[in-house]
Write an enzyme that holds these catalytic residues in place. Structure first.
Site, short mmCIF file in Angstrom:
data_model
loop_
_atom_site.label_atom_id
_atom_site.label_comp_id
_atom_site.label_asym_id
_atom_site.label_seq_id
_atom_site.Cartn_x
_atom_site.Cartn_y
_atom_site.Cartn_z
N LEU A 123 -73.58 -27.24 -54.26
CA LEU A 123 -74.23 -27.68 -55.33
C LEU A 123 -75.83 -27.45 -55.41
O LEU A 123 -76.00 -26.93 -56.66
CB LEU A 123 -74.33 -29.34 -55.14
CG LEU A 123 -74.81 -30.23 -56.24
CD1 LEU A 123 -74.16 -29.90 -57.53
CD2 LEU A 123 -74.57 -31.72 -55.81
N GLU A 136 -79.40 -25.89 -55.84
CA GLU A 136 -80.08 -24.38 -56.05
C GLU A 136 -81.46 -24.65 -55.77
O GLU A 136 -82.14 -25.54 -55.89
CB GLU A 136 -79.82 -24.12 -57.45
CG GLU A 136 -78.16 -24.02 -57.89
CD GLU A 136 -77.88 -23.34 -59.15
OE1 GLU A 136 -78.63 -23.21 -59.97
OE2 GLU A 136 -76.71 -23.31 -59.57
N SER A 178 -82.94 -32.17 -56.22
CA SER A 178 -82.43 -33.56 -56.44
C SER A 178 -82.19 -33.69 -57.94
O SER A 178 -81.67 -34.97 -58.54
CB SER A 178 -83.71 -34.34 -56.48
OG SER A 178 -84.34 -34.47 -54.85
N TRP A 197 -79.36 -24.17 -49.72
CA TRP A 197 -79.17 -25.13 -48.38
C TRP A 197 -77.63 -25.47 -48.22
O TRP A 197 -77.48 -26.71 -48.12
CB TRP A 197 -79.91 -26.47 -49.14
CG TRP A 197 -81.40 -26.36 -49.35
CD1 TRP A 197 -82.00 -26.34 -50.36
CD2 TRP A 197 -82.56 -25.64 -48.52
NE1 TRP A 197 -83.10 -25.98 -50.62
CE2 TRP A 197 -83.59 -25.95 -49.27
CE3 TRP A 197 -82.43 -25.53 -47.23
CZ2 TRP A 197 -84.80 -25.30 -48.65
CZ3 TRP A 197 -83.68 -25.13 -46.55
CH2 TRP A 197 -84.86 -25.09 -47.30
N GLN A 236 -91.52 -42.00 -27.41
CA GLN A 236 -92.51 -42.70 -26.85
C GLN A 236 -92.13 -43.39 -25.52
O GLN A 236 -93.09 -43.32 -24.66
CB GLN A 236 -92.98 -43.70 -27.95
CG GLN A 236 -94.38 -44.50 -27.60
CD GLN A 236 -95.49 -43.52 -27.76
OE1 GLN A 236 -95.37 -42.69 -28.38
NE2 GLN A 236 -96.64 -43.87 -26.98
N GLY A 293 -94.76 -38.57 -21.75
CA GLY A 293 -95.01 -36.94 -21.88
C GLY A 293 -93.61 -36.30 -21.47
O GLY A 293 -93.44 -35.25 -22.15
N GLU A 348 -78.37 -34.81 -48.83
CA GLU A 348 -77.62 -35.65 -49.40
C GLU A 348 -78.30 -36.71 -50.48
O GLU A 348 -78.12 -37.71 -50.65
CB GLU A 348 -76.50 -36.60 -48.66
CG GLU A 348 -75.77 -35.90 -47.60
CD GLU A 348 -74.46 -35.18 -48.30
OE1 GLU A 348 -74.52 -34.94 -49.33
OE2 GLU A 348 -73.81 -34.47 -47.50
#
Length: 393
Positions: free
Chosen positions: A127, A129, A134, A158, A337, A341, A364
């Site tokens: 769909l 391009e 959007s 995509w 978190q 580390g 989507e």
């Protein structure tokens, strides 16, 4: 720890059990290497296809699983908790079958749908391009009628599974009548003129191939048009309502996986002589993560039940996609978190979950677009519908 579920049938319980077993035995051992090597796991989709997990929400008469969306989405969750790239792929395959299953003629369904749902074929949905993400009504890919065929030219950006799919569901312009000039076509991947660019170099979901599909003088029989000329955008938008539920479920599963890893680490890691989960500050973080996962799951399944009852669910699908993906971003960030580390290293999967969560807010339809859809629906809000679940009004 896996999510606790209340399921409506013994068959659904068995299905979730099968999915968990496959995720543990077939997906978990492969996910780390495949994502690190940015390798598309085509063999995994064949395994899931043989198990019937690529066709769950479609009718049994055409080779589908005949499952309600409420169950299908929970299967997606279970897969996503282990491997989001694969869960997204299952959702995209279902999305690519939607146009034929819903708008195809009886003859078209008999001819193509059983093979598409049988597990050996993998689909892709074309769909977007480069200039029309959007705003699908602005797409420029052309389909020009030439006798008994259409000739397609253009590029679709995509595209998940580009270069690996066996068929593409393609939206192309058949007239200049704006959003009413778009039609839908089912294009086999081996059709001359169909090609794919090298995959995009993405921040996350690196085991999922995303690329531009190019259509150069692609000749498609008119019998492969789905629905009427000009009906393509309506097909696309209806497909996206279902696809948004799929991505919401993937986001919930991703967040559940991140929560599980964070809780397990917090139970084992000790500071000041006790497990870090016993420190109130960190326990509160984990509690908020659990609440976010549960609320996203409930929102997603509520929208799925509307669909299963044949009620309008577009706005609710947007709400589910918005809530689930925003929550997934927060939960995965907090999981990093919790691990401190270590969470920032690739020795633990939570950093991958965090990278994967970001795109959930984008594809989507971005979450900003979801807010537009929800806002428009509120303008037309009425008193709603009351219905006995699995019964009549």
């Amino acid at each position: 720890m896996p999510a606790t579920r209340t399921l409506p049938t013994a068959e659904a319980v068995d299905l979730i059990g099968l999915t968990r077993e496959l995720a543990e035995k077939e997906l978990a051992p492969r996910v780390g290497d495949a994502e690190a090597e940015e390798r598309f796991p085509r063999e995994v989709f064949r395994t899931l296809g043989r198990a019937g997990l690529l066709s769950l929400p479609y009718p049994e008469e055409h080779g589908g699983g005949g499952q309600p969306y409420e169950i299908y989405l929970q299967v997606l969750e279970e897969i996503a908790a282990v491997w989001s790239s694969v869960a997204v792929g299952v959702s995209v395959h279902a999305l690519s079958c939607y146009g034929l299953a819903t708008f195809g003629t009886a003859e078209q369904k008999r001819e193509w749908l059983p093979r598409m749902l049988g597990g050996d074929l993998l689909g892709a949905y074309c769909l977007s391009e480069a200039h029309a993400g959007s705003d699908p009504g602005a797409l420029r890919t052309r389909a020009v009628r030439d006798g008994d065929d259409y000739v397609l030219n253009g590029a679709k950006a995509w595209t998940t599974h580009a270069g690996h799919a066996d068929f593409y569901t393609v939206m192309a312009r058949t007239s200049d009548d704006g959003s009413h000039g778009i039609s839908c076509f089912l294009v086999p991947a081996d059709t001359p003129g169909v090609s794919a660019d090298p995959p995009e170099r993405k921040m996350g979901l690196t085991g999922s191939a995303t690329a531009t599909v190019r259509l150069t003088d692609v000749r498609v029989p008119a019998g492969r048009r789905l629905g009427a000329e000009g009906q393509g955008l309506a097909i696309a938008l209806a497909s996206l309502d279902c696809g948004r539920l799929g991505i919401a479920a993937v986001a919930v599963g991703l967040a559940q996986g991140a929560l599980d890893h964070a809780v397990n680490y917090a139970r084992e890691r000790e500071t000041f002589g006790r497990a870090i989960i016993d420190h109130q500050g960190l326990a509160f973080v984990l509690a908020d993560m659990a609440a976010a996962v549960q609320s996203a799951r409930a929102t997603t399944l509520a929208a799925a039940r509307l669909k299963d009852q044949g009620l309008p669910f577009g706005s609710e699908a947007s709400i589910a996609k918005l809530v689930a993906t925003d929550n997934a971003m927060k939960v995965t960030t907090d999981a990093v978190q919790v691990l401190g580390g270590y969470g920032y290293t690739r020795d633990f999967p939570v950093e991958r979950y965090m990278r994967e969560a970001k795109v959930m807010q984008i594809f989507e339809g971005t979450n900003q677009i979801q807010r537009l859809i929800i806002g428009r629906a509120l303008k037309q809000h009425d008193r709603g519908t009351l219905r006995v679940r699995n019964g009549e009004n």
